[in-house]
Design an enzyme around this catalytic site. Structure first.
Site: not given
Ligand SMILES: Cc1ncc(COP(=O)(O)O)c(C=O)c1O
Length: 350
Positions: A84-86
């Protein structure tokens, strides 16, 4: 060597850059919370860097990273992070918008459900990123899984380069000398806005993960000799060399724009009390901070980064570290897509 804002902007303008952000991002007062807390609290809206709804701090760094990739005639950009890395999601859209292919090696801290892909992972797919999910082995930490992901990505790059394709290998969080210029520039922008508002700010609070944002802010502060005290709230378990590698990063970024390397270890001021149970693990303090800002000001934070940083700021107000009447900026670094991620990340918000 200390520069004025104009000179600092001139230096920054000499390195490769592509326009991806809507700048300057707004900086405005939080009227209700300021009254309630007895300080003058402003928020710098880097959640609005653009160009879609899901802005964030990484887009500032990517202006310089993608700019360099284009100058170097790369076809691919590789990067790393959690599923879920921005940062990975912002790399995916900025690459798409710049006619580059993005390849993401993502460590599954929280297992994605293949039948119900959510949040940033869903956006990565829409932006047509090539995704490689690296499952965590039993008892493996996020840090170790990320090291494996980086190794796999580097092997992939070698294979592509053997066929004549050029690739840019972007580290976790875009935290190298090129990406870090994004927050040297971001800090100069904040100081310019502060001058226009005629306010001497005492503190700038922000969330720190890879450390690239912190390194850039501190390098920017030193470059223009600002008195704003930068407070970095840790949201990711630090590597053993976290401080020294960020000093190195800050100084390399200064050298990249042609300035002197003037950052030293004691320039960083870290708050380590708000990580909670760990990276991507929600905390009570973060949930309370998210709810407070949402109810008082209608602004959304996220459980992984900005909620924890805002909790650190609130704590420093309540304990008196921040004196009443102080002028304080909270840097909103984005991340609200996590509100639509897996429940394990979200925590108890209602
Ligand atoms: C919303 C948000 N805030 C803060 C950070 C931390 O930034 P940095 O990695 O530059 O320390 C990140 C990193 O991914 C982020 O996504």
């Amino acid at each position: 060597m200390s520069l004025n804002i104009k000179k600092a902007k001139q230096l920054i303008s000499l390195v490769p850059r592509v326009e991806l952000c809507f700048l300057p991002t707004p900086m405005h007062k939080l009227e209700r919370l300021s009254k309630a807390l007895g300080i003058n609290l402003y928020i710098k809206r880097d959640d609005f860097t653009g160009k879609n709804l899901f802005g964030g701090n990484k887009t500032r760094k990517l202006e310089f990273l993608i700019g360099k990739a284009i100058e170097d005639k790369c076809e691919y950009v590789f990067t790393y992070g959690a599923t879920q890395s921005n940062h990975a999601m912002q790399t995916a859209w900025t690459a798409a918008a710049s006619n580059l292919k993005s390849v993401l090696y993502l460590a599954a801290v929280v297992d994605p459900d293949e039948n119900d892909i959510k949040s940033n992972l869903l956006l990565d797919k829409i932006f047509d990123a090539e995704l490689h999910i690296v499952d965590l082995k039993e008892n493996e930490s996020f840090g170790d899984a990320t090291k494996r992901a980086i190794k796999l990505g580097s092997e992939h790059i070698r294979r592509l380069e053997a066929t004549g394709k050029k690739c840019m290998n972007i580290p976790v969080g875009g935290a190298n000398e090129i990406g870090t210029v994004g927050y040297i520039s971001g800090f100069v922008e904040i100081e310019e806005q502060a001058e226009k508002m005629n306010i001497d700010f005492d503190y700038l609070y922000h969330a720190s993960g890879s450390g690239g944002t912190m390194a850039g802010l501190v390098a920017g502060k030193k470059l223009i000799s600002s008195n704003i005290n930068v407070q970095s709230v840790i949201t990711l378990s630090e590597s053993d060399n976290y401080i020294s590698s960020n000093v190195k990063n800050a100084n390399s970024a200064l050298e990249y724009i042609g300035a002197e390397p003037i950052v030293i270890e004691s320039d960083f001021d870290l708050n380590r009390n708000f990580l909670g149970p760990g990276y991507e693990c929600p905390s009570e303090a973060s949930s309370a901070a998210i709810k407070l800002l949402a109810k008082q000001e209608g602004i959304l934070l996220d459980p992984v980064y900005t909620g924890k940083a805002f909790a650190g700021l609130l704590n420093d107000i309540h304990t008196g570290k921040i004196k009443s009447g102080s002028n304080v900026i909270f840097l909103h670094t984005g991340g609200a897509t996590a509100l639509f991620a897996e429940k394990d990340i979200l925590g108890d918000l209602f």
